[in-house]
Scaffold this motif. Structure first.
Motif, mmCIF file in Angstrom:
data_model
loop_
_atom_site.group_PDB
_atom_site.id
_atom_site.type_symbol
_atom_site.label_atom_id
_atom_site.label_comp_id
_atom_site.label_asym_id
_atom_site.label_seq_id
_atom_site.Cartn_x
_atom_site.Cartn_y
_atom_site.Cartn_z
ATOM 1 N N MET A 77 0.824 -1.197 0.000
ATOM 2 C CA MET A 77 0.000 0.000 0.000
ATOM 3 C C MET A 77 0.866 1.259 0.000
ATOM 4 O O MET A 77 0.529 2.245 -0.636
ATOM 5 C CB MET A 77 -0.931 -0.021 1.227
ATOM 6 N N LEU A 78 1.989 1.185 0.711
ATOM 7 C CA LEU A 78 2.924 2.325 0.691
ATOM 8 C C LEU A 78 3.421 2.556 -0.737
ATOM 9 O O LEU A 78 3.408 3.693 -1.236
ATOM 10 C CB LEU A 78 4.104 2.044 1.643
ATOM 11 N N ALA A 79 3.811 1.491 -1.404
ATOM 12 C CA ALA A 79 4.304 1.603 -2.784
ATOM 13 C C ALA A 79 3.223 2.202 -3.686
ATOM 14 O O ALA A 79 3.496 3.080 -4.511
ATOM 15 C CB ALA A 79 4.738 0.235 -3.295
ATOM 16 N N ARG A 80 1.989 1.734 -3.488
ATOM 17 C CA ARG A 80 0.893 2.250 -4.319
ATOM 18 C C ARG A 80 0.607 3.719 -4.035
ATOM 19 O O ARG A 80 0.311 4.494 -4.937
ATOM 20 C CB ARG A 80 -0.375 1.440 -4.062
ATOM 21 N N ALA A 81 0.684 4.098 -2.765
ATOM 22 C CA ALA A 81 0.423 5.495 -2.400
ATOM 23 C C ALA A 81 1.500 6.402 -2.995
ATOM 24 O O ALA A 81 1.215 7.527 -3.424
ATOM 25 C CB ALA A 81 0.364 5.645 -0.886
ATOM 26 N N ILE A 82 2.742 5.918 -3.043
ATOM 27 C CA ILE A 82 3.824 6.711 -3.648
ATOM 28 C C ILE A 82 3.533 6.900 -5.138
ATOM 29 O O ILE A 82 3.672 7.995 -5.683
ATOM 30 C CB ILE A 82 5.200 6.052 -3.407
ATOM 31 N N THR A 83 3.073 5.841 -5.778
ATOM 32 C CA THR A 83 2.705 5.941 -7.196
ATOM 33 C C THR A 83 1.586 6.975 -7.380
ATOM 34 O O THR A 83 1.599 7.755 -8.328
ATOM 35 C CB THR A 83 2.246 4.557 -7.717
ATOM 36 N N LEU A 84 0.658 6.976 -6.440
ATOM 37 C CA LEU A 84 -0.451 7.932 -6.474
ATOM 38 C C LEU A 84 0.079 9.367 -6.360
ATOM 39 O O LEU A 84 -0.320 10.264 -7.112
ATOM 40 C CB LEU A 84 -1.399 7.632 -5.297
ATOM 41 N N VAL A 85 1.001 9.559 -5.431
ATOM 42 C CA VAL A 85 1.613 10.871 -5.211
ATOM 43 C C VAL A 85 2.344 11.336 -6.475
ATOM 44 O O VAL A 85 2.338 12.509 -6.820
ATOM 45 C CB VAL A 85 2.581 10.799 -3.997
ATOM 46 N N GLU A 86 2.966 10.377 -7.180
ATOM 47 C CA GLU A 86 3.754 10.724 -8.367
ATOM 48 C C GLU A 86 2.900 10.961 -9.607
ATOM 49 O O GLU A 86 3.387 11.487 -10.602
ATOM 50 C CB GLU A 86 4.773 9.612 -8.658
ATOM 51 N N SER A 87 1.649 10.547 -9.540
ATOM 52 C CA SER A 87 0.771 10.717 -10.693
ATOM 53 C C SER A 87 0.464 12.195 -10.922
ATOM 54 O O SER A 87 0.352 12.971 -9.986
ATOM 55 C CB SER A 87 -0.540 9.962 -10.450
ATOM 56 N N SER A 88 0.335 12.577 -12.180
ATOM 57 C CA SER A 88 0.022 13.985 -12.436
ATOM 58 C C SER A 88 -1.476 14.214 -12.646
ATOM 59 O O SER A 88 -1.914 15.345 -12.841
ATOM 60 C CB SER A 88 0.814 14.474 -13.656
ATOM 61 N N LYS A 89 -2.257 13.137 -12.614
ATOM 62 C CA LYS A 89 -3.705 13.299 -12.792
ATOM 63 C C LYS A 89 -4.327 14.015 -11.595
ATOM 64 O O LYS A 89 -4.028 13.699 -10.444
ATOM 65 C CB LYS A 89 -4.375 11.931 -12.951
ATOM 66 N N GLU A 90 -5.239 14.913 -11.905
ATOM 67 C CA GLU A 90 -5.885 15.735 -10.882
ATOM 68 C C GLU A 90 -6.537 14.874 -9.795
ATOM 69 O O GLU A 90 -6.360 15.107 -8.602
ATOM 70 C CB GLU A 90 -6.923 16.642 -11.559
ATOM 71 N N GLU A 91 -7.304 13.865 -10.213
ATOM 72 C CA GLU A 91 -8.036 13.024 -9.242
ATOM 73 C C GLU A 91 -7.069 12.245 -8.343
ATOM 74 O O GLU A 91 -7.333 12.049 -7.157
ATOM 75 C CB GLU A 91 -9.001 12.088 -9.969
ATOM 76 N N HIS A 92 -5.929 11.819 -8.930
ATOM 77 C CA HIS A 92 -4.935 11.104 -8.123
ATOM 78 C C HIS A 92 -4.289 12.046 -7.117
ATOM 79 O O HIS A 92 -4.042 11.685 -5.972
ATOM 80 C CB HIS A 92 -3.854 10.486 -9.014
ATOM 81 N N GLN A 93 -4.024 13.257 -7.567
ATOM 82 C CA GLN A 93 -3.427 14.240 -6.675
ATOM 83 C C GLN A 93 -4.338 14.523 -5.489
ATOM 84 O O GLN A 93 -3.890 14.604 -4.351
ATOM 85 C CB GLN A 93 -3.104 15.531 -7.436
ATOM 86 N N GLU A 94 -5.637 14.672 -5.771
ATOM 87 C CA GLU A 94 -6.591 14.950 -4.691
ATOM 88 C C GLU A 94 -6.609 13.827 -3.654
ATOM 89 O O GLU A 94 -6.569 14.064 -2.450
ATOM 90 C CB GLU A 94 -8.001 15.156 -5.254
ATOM 91 N N LYS A 95 -6.644 12.598 -4.168
ATOM 92 C CA LYS A 95 -6.644 11.459 -3.252
ATOM 93 C C LYS A 95 -5.316 11.378 -2.499
ATOM 94 O O LYS A 95 -5.288 11.117 -1.285
ATOM 95 C CB LYS A 95 -6.919 10.158 -4.003
#
Lengths: 336, 336
Positions: free
Chosen positions: A28-46
């Motif tokens: 989950m940590l790895a996935r959350a880091i991927t989320l943080v690195e995403s440039s998509k608006e919805e990913h950034q919000e989450k």
């Protein structure tokens, strides 16, 4: 290679992600880091929602920056230091900042060949961060990655930075203690080392002091000690050491860890650690404000309307870039 | 050491300063650079007026970035290349970017010991730029210094950058051609070199190929050529060369200059030089917009009013930095 952030966010609420991270779920940590690195608006919000929850989690992680020129042996040193840390019963995360590649991200030889032993250890979490997306800015995504990793409760977080330059300033804003790795050799190298790098280092480790380099190593040690003596102390009352290390022979690695531990004790006793972390939080806020400001600016209808015309005038030399910049910012601020 | 910008601006109008620069008055160029580097509002205004006038002056200066790790022998190489350039009847300016020192600026050993020969040459203008003031940002002051120097009509402008990292991206935005200096040696060094640096290099010069290093130099050459072969070409139709040089023996220096000249011919013929300069102007505009935006933000009464309270809430962990940043930017934009 790239994981899909879609997967990460599929169905999962920020609360669940944060809880899992705090409970020590590495996937989950790895996935959350991927989320943080995403440039998509919805990913950034989450990602921000997850970070908000993670930030509430106080953490005692020791965040240590490892820096030095290319070729100074950072990977081998981290591998050896990592083994030492695990041997002492501590949990470890290794993050890498690579600010140098804009076009493609990543090193020529890749990260696969690096830290082979460490990456098989269950006590270690290894994450190379291809922070290629926010070059030239004060992009706080590495900072965000560190914060997520802290929430996961690792005892030690080693942050490897590639290259010597502006990234030093960024690493100082994100870590508690900085190790500067230098190859043996003097004169030339010392001329090339700039004050800034020496000034932010808490501990200097001379690497690869084995084989033919063994002789020059103690000369280098004396040179670096002399150079440190020419600079004001980083913290009053803490004498910065220059250690001789060899990842190959395994020498100086335990001493490096002990020196890091000494440095943390010193910082805790003096209240420096706490104030340093406050400073980091402040810098993060600054970075986030800048990013948000830029985002709003570029999305502003008045700016969008005038941008093309002003850019064209600047590019055809009929308007100076200074006047152009001034007009664009006025379009943004004079909206009332 | 520091010159007083007061002196510069005393009584002189922007028109006179710009005229003197364009006429080749070096002292005025040096003063205008000091003006550009000043953080005082009135100096900045005058600097912009001077730059506006200088920008109108079309210049054919070849702007060449020289980069490489600390210890790669940049100063010696520039000294040797500078002599070669002057020998060919061209005028020369040397500027230095040092992004590494935040606290004090400048190198440990100082710039005095560097480029001793070159600095006595009447054909050469040498200016170390302590660009310590805009670290972490995309500070365009080095760019402004280059633009002033271009207006002064030097045939060649060598821009030395210290350290390897984010400054590479900045230098690409400010120069026409980039030389990467590398020490002989392979394996380790090549692992440490990141794609980004190899990708932006137009020419690679292996330095210090003398004495004991002579043997390893051709191995290094082969390694770097192989590494370049793994990357996409920077410009279709231009084969990037790896040259062996020694500032000590004076070998490879004339060849380096010839390769630079070949690269410029190629860029001129293909229209790349022109489009690259347009891109530079565009990046400068972007950097100026960012700076102006930040300035206006921090001077905004609504921001000033809420800043302390929001910062305190973030630092006491009662507000997340993400929410804090969002509130501050809203205070700035929602003024109507």
């Amino acid at each position: 290679m790239a994981r899909s952030p879609e997967k990460t966010s599929s169905g999962m609420e920020a609360e669940n992600i944060a809880e899992a991270i705090i409970a020590g779920n590495r996937q989950m940590l790895a996935r959350a880091i991927t989320l943080v690195e995403s440039s998509k608006e919805e990913h950034q919000e989450k990602a921000h929602a997850v970070l908000d929850l993670c930030l509430a989690q106080q953490s005692e992680s020791m965040v240590i920056g490892i820096t030095g020129s290319p070729g100074a042996g950072k990977s081998s040193f981290i591998e050896a230091l990592g083994e030492e840390i695990i041997h002492r019963g501590l949990t470890l995360a290794v993050l890498c900042i690579d600010p140098s590649s804009r076009r493609s991200g990543g090193s020529i030889l890749g990260d696969k060949a690096r830290m082979e032993k460490l990456s098989t250890r269950p006590e270690a979490f290894i994450r190379p961060t291809p922070s290629s997306c926010h070059l030239g800015g004060s992009g706080p995504r590495t900072h965000e990655t560190i914060m997520l990793t802290r929430a996961a409760g690792y005892d030690v977080i080693l942050v490897e930075t590639v290259g010597v330059g502006q990234s030093e300033v960024q690493i100082e804003n994100m870590t508690d203690c900085i190790l500067l790795l230098m190859l043996p050799g003097s004169g030339d190298e010392l001329q090339g080392i700039k004050r800034g790098i020496m000034e932010i280092a808490d501990i200097i480790c001379i690497t690869k002091t084995d084989g033919e380099q063994e002789r020059s190593a103690s000369l280098a040690q004396a040179d670096f000690e002399a150079a440190l003596g020419m600079l004001p102390p980083k913290y009053e009352g803490f004498h910065r050491k220059v250690l001789l290390t060899s990842a190959l022979k395994g020498t100086g690695i335990a001493e490096s860890w002990e020196e890091i531990a000494t440095h943390f004790s010193f910082m805790r006793e003096r209240g420096i650690l706490e104030s340093h972390r406050q400073e980091q939080l402040f810098r993060l806020l600054e970075g986030l404000v800048e990013n948000e400001l830029k985002k709003q600016f570029h999305a502003d209808p008045a700016v969008v309307r005038r941008k093309k015309e002003i850019e064209a005038a600047v590019l055809s030399h009929s308007l100076s870039p200074f006047s152009g910049a001034s007009l664009l910012v006025k379009a943004f601020t004079r909206r009332r």
